[in-house]
Scaffold this motif. Structure first.
Motif: not given
Length: 431
Positions: A139-149, A174-179
């Motif tokens: 799952x794309x978690x908020x922490x991992x999404x921050x790491x990606x970005x 869901x988080x990636x879509x919201x962002x």
């Protein structure tokens, strides 16, 4: 100042005509500009100050490269995975791929067939992949999404139009879509890892039936004449038929579109390349290093079945062709290559070297059967290539057969989401 020393000024004239015009008008009024435009002269303080404005440096750094990220389990890598990553690459300049860890796959889907190492080899071997991240989360978690970005400088996260749900029923993206950093591609119809596992499991069922009637077995790389008629009967009932509809456009999309140069050293390797695995990638990589252009011959379904048994191939000719074409080490394929490598074929394709791996599904020609490499051997252009891995199509299939209850349970669960997807499916434009 001469022309070259004033290049930053000319960049300003080209990229910022209105701003530059205003500055020049002001300079003219103040008497700072004289006779000829090309011989422009400015006070040293103004010339020193202008570069620091940064207004003339926009084009020097070039357009920002868009980095896109796509993740997946990539278990039993197939042309559907390859096509998804090909589409993802078209949405950016650099494609970074996350390979989900074994632990995350077990927790969310059930046991993987291929190890992390094997899946990394397969993903890294695709021609559209620029970077790979191992042990990515499911799952794309908020922490991992921050790491990606922030660390990987990812601009967009990509996924197919088919839903990817977590065990609790929520959307994994869901988080990636919201962002607002999510983009969608079209799912490749006709194949999935679930479908391939299903094909192999159906072979297990057929094999048990054949054992009851004939006392023999298949799916071990041996010729099985007794079961051939029944195998064909099973296929005629549609148990093993692929739903893939090949088009010329898809083949073109996967192709390099380039032939060998006039003096290129063309290396030829052939085989079934069924259930494309890490062993295939490694042998193709080694073969490519022996020349300038790698030509791969892919045997017909009939040829594979004749030499391996009625239950082969698991993947059909066009499916196998696309998997091979997607490999970064392959330059061209012969779709439906002959079993024997002939003199005419060598001449037609200007082949300099014919190679074959030491690990193969069945080296029947070493056991008294007709040698398909007799001609290249007589010409002194045949080379036995040491296989880096001992993986075969049968050994991969046997992993599923040995643990078929777990995979059967996994497939039933996955089949429910597949059924729902097709029931609610809508047209999605894409490649």
């Amino acid at each position: 100042m001469d022309f070259e020393n004033n290049s930053w000024i000319w960049e300003g004239v080209y990229h910022y005509p209105h701003l530059f015009g205003g500055i020049m008008l002001t300079a003219a009024v103040l008497g700072l500009s004289t006779s000829f435009f090309g011989g422009i002269s400015v006070p040293s303080s103004l010339a020193y100050f202008w570069p620091d404005l940064g207004i003339f440096h926009k084009r020097k750094h070039g357009k920002k490269r868009i980095r896109v990220y796509m993740d997946g389990c990539f278990d039993l890598m197939h042309y559907g995975h390859a096509n998804a990553l090909r589409q993802a690459k078209t949405l950016g300049d650099e494609l970074v791929v996350g390979v989900v860890s074994d632990e995350e796959i077990i927790a969310n889907k059930g046991p993987p067939v291929l190890s992390m190492e094997e899946r990394l080899v397969l993903v890294s071997g695709l021609k559209w992949v620029d970077e790979v991240i191992a042990n990515a989360p499911y799952a794309i978690t908020e922490q991992f999404m921050d790491t990606l970005f922030n660390e990987h400088k990812i601009d967009y996260i990509i996924h197919g139009d088919d839903p990817c749900l977590l065990p609790d029923g929520t959307d994994a993206y869901a988080l990636a879509k919201k962002a607002g950093r999510y983009k969608q591609i079209k799912r490749t119809e006709g194949v999935s890892s679930t479908d391939i596992v299903g094909r192999i499991l159906s072979y297990v069922k057929d094999t048990k039936t054949h054992e009851d009637h004939n006392g023999s077995t298949s799916l071990h790389g041996e010729r099985d004449n007794t079961n051939e008629a029944e195998g064909e009967k099973c296929q005629s009932k549609g148990l093993h038929l692929s739903h893939f509809l090949p088009t010329s456009r898809r083949i073109v999309q996967f192709s390099n579109g380039k032939g060998p140069g006039p003096n290129a050293r063309v290396v030829y390797i052939d085989g079934a390349f069924d259930l494309f695995h890490a062993g295939h990638v490694e042998i193709l990589k080694n073969a490519r290093q022996l020349g300038d252009f790698l030509l791969v011959g892919i045997h017909t379904d009939q040829t594979v079945s004749e030499h391996r048994g009625a239950h082969y191939p698991i993947m059909h000719l066009h499916e196998r062709s696309l998997s091979v074409l997607a490999c970064r080490y392959v330059d061209e394929v012969i779709i439906g290559a002959p079993w024997d490598v002939t003199k005419d074929m060598i001449t037609t394709f200007n082949i300099s070297l014919v190679v074959h791996g030491t690990v193969a599904e069945s080296n029947s020609f070493l056991n008294g059967a007709r040698d398909p490499y007799e001609v290249p051997k007589s010409m002194g252009i045949f080379h036995m290539l040491e296989s880096p891995k001992d993986i075969t199509t049968t050994s991969v299939a046997q992993r599923i057969i040995a643990n078929h209850e777990a995979y059967k349970k996994r497939n039933v669960k996955k089949a429910e989401s597949e059924k729902k997807y097709y029931a609610e499916k809508k047209y999605v434009s894409g490649e």
